[in-house]
Design a protein around this motif. Structure first.
Motif: not given
Length: 155
Positions: A22-29, A45-46, A49-62, A76-78
């Motif tokens: 689950q996206c919300s369970a991912l961690r830095k490093n 960064s998370t 939640t908007g009016k109609h939806g889920h919290a979104k997680v923005h991921l940056t990776g190398i 975050s729930t996907h």
């Protein structure tokens, strides 16, 4: 009844190259697949939640193999694919025609990895030419393998 006498060209060990998390369970490093690349998460960064939806997680990776930067946004729930990353140390025994002769702790030999074409590769070649004894760290994920480091042997 299905015909089960088909030809099987290859057999897998059963271990998948990735697993869902689950996206919300991912961690830095940690590691994650971003746009088809096995990446180490360097920033997360998370958004709320908007009016109609889920919290979104923005991921940056190398990318753990090429060093290129990748970004993705996921609810975050996907679930996202996380690569099975394996790190192993080998003793460098020889360099022949650009390929390294490596031995693991069980005495198993392999000669299928090229010396990296970067600063690390130049350092490996220099140390080998100077007669130093050292280990190389090999990272393996999603069908790729690369030397990512050098470790001096301690006797």
């Amino acid at each position: 009844m299905a015909d089960l006498d088909g030809d099987f060209e290859s057999a897998e060990s059963g271990a998948s190259e990735t697993y869902p998390q689950q996206c919300s369970a991912l961690r830095k490093n940690g590691h994650v697949m971003l746009k088809g690349h096995a990446c180490k998460i360097v920033e997360m960064s998370t958004s709320k939640t908007g009016k109609h939806g889920h919290a979104k997680v923005h991921l940056t990776g190398i990318d753990i193999f090429s060093g290129s930067k990748h970004e993705d946004i996921c609810p975050s729930t996907h679930n996202m694919d996380v690569p099975n990353v394996c790190r192993k140390e080998y003793q460098l025994n020889n360099i022949d025609d650009g390929y390294m002769s490596l031995m693991d702790e069980n005495g198993e030999q392999r000669e299928d990895l090229k010396v990296p074409a970067n600063d690390l590769g130049r350092e490996i070649t220099k140390k080998f030419d100077n007669g130093e004894t050292f280990n190389v760290t090999v990272l393996k994920a999603v069908g790729n393998e690369a030397v990512i480091g050098i470790k001096c042997q301690t006797s």
